[in-house]
Design a protein around this motif. Structure first.
Motif, PDB file in Angstrom:
ATOM      1  N   ASP A 224     -40.182  24.549  -0.534  1.00  0.00           N
ATOM      2  CA  ASP A 224     -40.809  24.396  -1.680  1.00  0.00           C
ATOM      3  C   ASP A 224     -39.834  24.230  -2.716  1.00  0.00           C
ATOM      4  O   ASP A 224     -39.048  25.059  -3.068  1.00  0.00           O
ATOM      5  N   THR A 225     -39.884  22.828  -3.371  1.00  0.00           N
ATOM      6  CA  THR A 225     -39.122  22.528  -4.131  1.00  0.00           C
ATOM      7  C   THR A 225     -39.555  22.531  -5.670  1.00  0.00           C
ATOM      8  O   THR A 225     -39.145  21.911  -6.558  1.00  0.00           O
ATOM      9  N   SER A 226     -40.760  22.952  -5.682  1.00  0.00           N
ATOM     10  CA  SER A 226     -41.454  22.958  -7.185  1.00  0.00           C
ATOM     11  C   SER A 226     -41.093  23.944  -7.921  1.00  0.00           C
ATOM     12  O   SER A 226     -41.212  23.729  -9.270  1.00  0.00           O
ATOM     13  N   ASP A 227     -40.426  25.099  -7.543  1.00  0.00           N
ATOM     14  CA  ASP A 227     -39.878  26.104  -8.449  1.00  0.00           C
ATOM     15  C   ASP A 227     -38.548  26.212  -8.408  1.00  0.00           C
ATOM     16  O   ASP A 227     -37.801  26.407  -7.508  1.00  0.00           O
ATOM     17  N   ASP A 228     -37.884  25.724  -9.577  1.00  0.00           N
ATOM     18  CA  ASP A 228     -36.672  25.883 -10.012  1.00  0.00           C
ATOM     19  C   ASP A 228     -36.001  27.260 -10.039  1.00  0.00           C
ATOM     20  O   ASP A 228     -34.625  27.250  -9.828  1.00  0.00           O
ATOM     21  N   SER A 229     -36.603  28.243 -10.100  1.00  0.00           N
ATOM     22  CA  SER A 229     -36.195  29.498 -10.135  1.00  0.00           C
ATOM     23  C   SER A 229     -35.814  29.998  -8.795  1.00  0.00           C
ATOM     24  O   SER A 229     -35.119  30.953  -8.420  1.00  0.00           O
ATOM     25  N   ASN A 230     -36.194  29.330  -7.784  1.00  0.00           N
ATOM     26  CA  ASN A 230     -36.105  29.450  -6.328  1.00  0.00           C
ATOM     27  C   ASN A 230     -34.476  29.440  -6.069  1.00  0.00           C
ATOM     28  O   ASN A 230     -34.075  28.313  -5.905  1.00  0.00           O
ATOM     29  N   GLU A 231     -33.826  30.380  -5.763  1.00  0.00           N
ATOM     30  CA  GLU A 231     -32.439  30.438  -5.602  1.00  0.00           C
ATOM     31  C   GLU A 231     -32.008  29.633  -4.632  1.00  0.00           C
ATOM     32  O   GLU A 231     -31.070  28.944  -4.575  1.00  0.00           O
ATOM     33  N   LYS A 232     -32.591  29.835  -3.216  1.00  0.00           N
ATOM     34  CA  LYS A 232     -32.318  28.997  -2.304  1.00  0.00           C
ATOM     35  C   LYS A 232     -32.208  27.358  -2.532  1.00  0.00           C
ATOM     36  O   LYS A 232     -31.390  26.715  -2.249  1.00  0.00           O
ATOM     37  N   TRP A 233     -33.472  26.930  -3.172  1.00  0.00           N
ATOM     38  CA  TRP A 233     -33.639  25.491  -3.458  1.00  0.00           C
ATOM     39  C   TRP A 233     -32.515  25.112  -4.404  1.00  0.00           C
ATOM     40  O   TRP A 233     -32.064  24.048  -4.399  1.00  0.00           O
ATOM     41  N   ARG A 234     -32.419  26.130  -5.415  1.00  0.00           N
ATOM     42  CA  ARG A 234     -31.340  25.779  -6.449  1.00  0.00           C
ATOM     43  C   ARG A 234     -29.922  25.462  -6.019  1.00  0.00           C
ATOM     44  O   ARG A 234     -29.082  24.613  -6.378  1.00  0.00           O
ATOM     45  N   LYS A 235     -29.754  26.139  -5.010  1.00  0.00           N
ATOM     46  CA  LYS A 235     -28.222  26.178  -4.320  1.00  0.00           C
ATOM     47  C   LYS A 235     -28.191  24.812  -3.491  1.00  0.00           C
ATOM     48  O   LYS A 235     -27.149  24.150  -3.412  1.00  0.00           O
ATOM     49  N   PHE A 236     -29.357  24.409  -2.896  1.00  0.00           N
ATOM     50  CA  PHE A 236     -29.343  23.401  -1.882  1.00  0.00           C
ATOM     51  C   PHE A 236     -29.166  22.247  -2.931  1.00  0.00           C
ATOM     52  O   PHE A 236     -28.550  21.240  -2.476  1.00  0.00           O
ATOM     53  N   GLN A 237     -29.704  22.073  -4.126  1.00  0.00           N
ATOM     54  CA  GLN A 237     -29.987  21.099  -4.849  1.00  0.00           C
ATOM     55  C   GLN A 237     -28.293  20.750  -5.339  1.00  0.00           C
ATOM     56  O   GLN A 237     -27.794  19.802  -5.389  1.00  0.00           O
ATOM     57  N   LEU A 238     -27.620  21.862  -5.806  1.00  0.00           N
ATOM     58  CA  LEU A 238     -26.180  21.712  -6.288  1.00  0.00           C
ATOM     59  C   LEU A 238     -25.428  21.499  -5.167  1.00  0.00           C
ATOM     60  O   LEU A 238     -24.551  20.453  -5.267  1.00  0.00           O
ATOM     61  N   ALA A 239     -25.666  21.728  -3.902  1.00  0.00           N
ATOM     62  CA  ALA A 239     -24.820  21.296  -2.794  1.00  0.00           C
ATOM     63  C   ALA A 239     -25.003  19.951  -2.577  1.00  0.00           C
ATOM     64  O   ALA A 239     -24.109  18.982  -2.310  1.00  0.00           O
ATOM     65  N   GLU A 240     -26.240  19.404  -2.468  1.00  0.00           N
ATOM     66  CA  GLU A 240     -26.366  18.005  -2.023  1.00  0.00           C
ATOM     67  C   GLU A 240     -25.930  17.245  -3.061  1.00  0.00           C
ATOM     68  O   GLU A 240     -25.544  15.973  -2.826  1.00  0.00           O
ATOM     69  N   ILE A 241     -26.096  17.320  -4.159  1.00  0.00           N
ATOM     70  CA  ILE A 241     -25.503  16.555  -5.475  1.00  0.00           C
ATOM     71  C   ILE A 241     -24.190  16.660  -5.323  1.00  0.00           C
ATOM     72  O   ILE A 241     -23.495  15.412  -5.501  1.00  0.00           O
ATOM     73  N   ALA A 242     -23.428  17.646  -5.474  1.00  0.00           N
ATOM     74  CA  ALA A 242     -21.845  17.574  -5.030  1.00  0.00           C
ATOM     75  C   ALA A 242     -21.422  17.052  -3.781  1.00  0.00           C
ATOM     76  O   ALA A 242     -20.625  16.072  -4.070  1.00  0.00           O
ATOM     77  N   ALA A 243     -22.251  16.934  -2.811  1.00  0.00           N
ATOM     78  CA  ALA A 243     -21.701  16.327  -1.570  1.00  0.00           C
ATOM     79  C   ALA A 243     -21.831  14.841  -1.551  1.00  0.00           C
ATOM     80  O   ALA A 243     -20.905  13.881  -1.375  1.00  0.00           O
ATOM     81  N   PHE A 244     -22.937  14.441  -2.467  1.00  0.00           N
ATOM     82  CA  PHE A 244     -23.058  12.803  -2.563  1.00  0.00           C
ATOM     83  C   PHE A 244     -21.820  12.531  -3.438  1.00  0.00           C
ATOM     84  O   PHE A 244     -21.186  11.389  -3.089  1.00  0.00           O
ATOM     85  N   LYS A 245     -21.632  13.240  -4.592  1.00  0.00           N
ATOM     86  CA  LYS A 245     -20.536  12.585  -5.532  1.00  0.00           C
ATOM     87  C   LYS A 245     -19.061  12.569  -4.781  1.00  0.00           C
ATOM     88  O   LYS A 245     -18.384  11.897  -4.954  1.00  0.00           O
TER      89      LYS A 245
END
Length: 207
Positions: free
Chosen positions: A162-183
């Protein structure tokens, strides 16, 4: 005389062998996805992005003067020395639609032109900024990292997140990890191919 039919069959056979050898590798990648090892998807996307866009552009800069055309019909392009050219990539700081829209808006507001890529023998459309300075005009090629945006759909459709909720801690960590890995993947590839200070690469984080 080589039989063309047998030769073709041989080529196909080699292709089948190569495809078969790739299957375990692909399976391993998808297994990492299933285990939700965050960052895996972005590494794959970043490699494709780098070699399809950044590598040809950096190669053109390294040749010498970069020519900027207003259009393909332009007969008097502006020329820029390598030290006067840099590249910036707009990257969403969150994998959410509102962040994507802000990135798109900033990208669309830039000047548009063409450069000719000798390696590909074709014109390539770019967005850019231009600063006129006493030491020489500074050209900044600006691109939008659209591949990273597809990660959101991948997590939704393939990993059932569920990516609709920015307060979801698991999804928030996934976002940060994916963006960092891309860069980081893009930077590592750039340093390996064109590590000198001539080719400057930076990111614009927008959320």
């Amino acid at each position: 005389m080589v039989d063309p039919v047998l030769s073709t069959i041989g080529v196909i056979g080699e292709g089948v062998k190569a495809a078969a050898a790739a299957i375990p590798f692909v399976a391993k990648i998808f297994e990492s996805f299933k285990k939700q090892e965050s960052g895996s998807m972005s590494v794959v996307l970043a490699v494709g992005y780098y070699y399809n866009f950044l590598d040809p552009v950096f190669g053109e800069i390294a040749r010498g003067e970069l020519e900027l055309f207003a259009s393909k019909a332009d007969k008097a392009p502006r020329r820029f020395a390598p030290e006067n050219v840099s590249v910036q990539i707009i990257v969403p700081s969150r994998l959410q639609v509102d962040a994507f829209l802000r990135c798109e808006a900033e990208y669309d507001a830039l000047h548009k032109g063409q450069i000719y890529l000798q390696s590909n023998k074709r014109f390539f459309g770019i967005n850019y900024e231009l600063k006129e300075l006493p030491a020489g005009d500074q050209l900044t090629i600006v691109d939008l990292a659209r591949p990273i945006m597809s990660v959101k759909r991948f997590y939704e459709d393939f990993l059932k997140q569920d990516t609709s909720d920015d307060s979801n801690e698991k999804w928030r960590k996934f976002q940060l990890a994916e963006i960092a890995a891309f860069k980081q993947t893009v930077l590592k590839l750039q340093q390996r191919g064109y590590g000198g200070p001539v080719n400057k690469l930076d990111f614009r984080d927008r959320g």
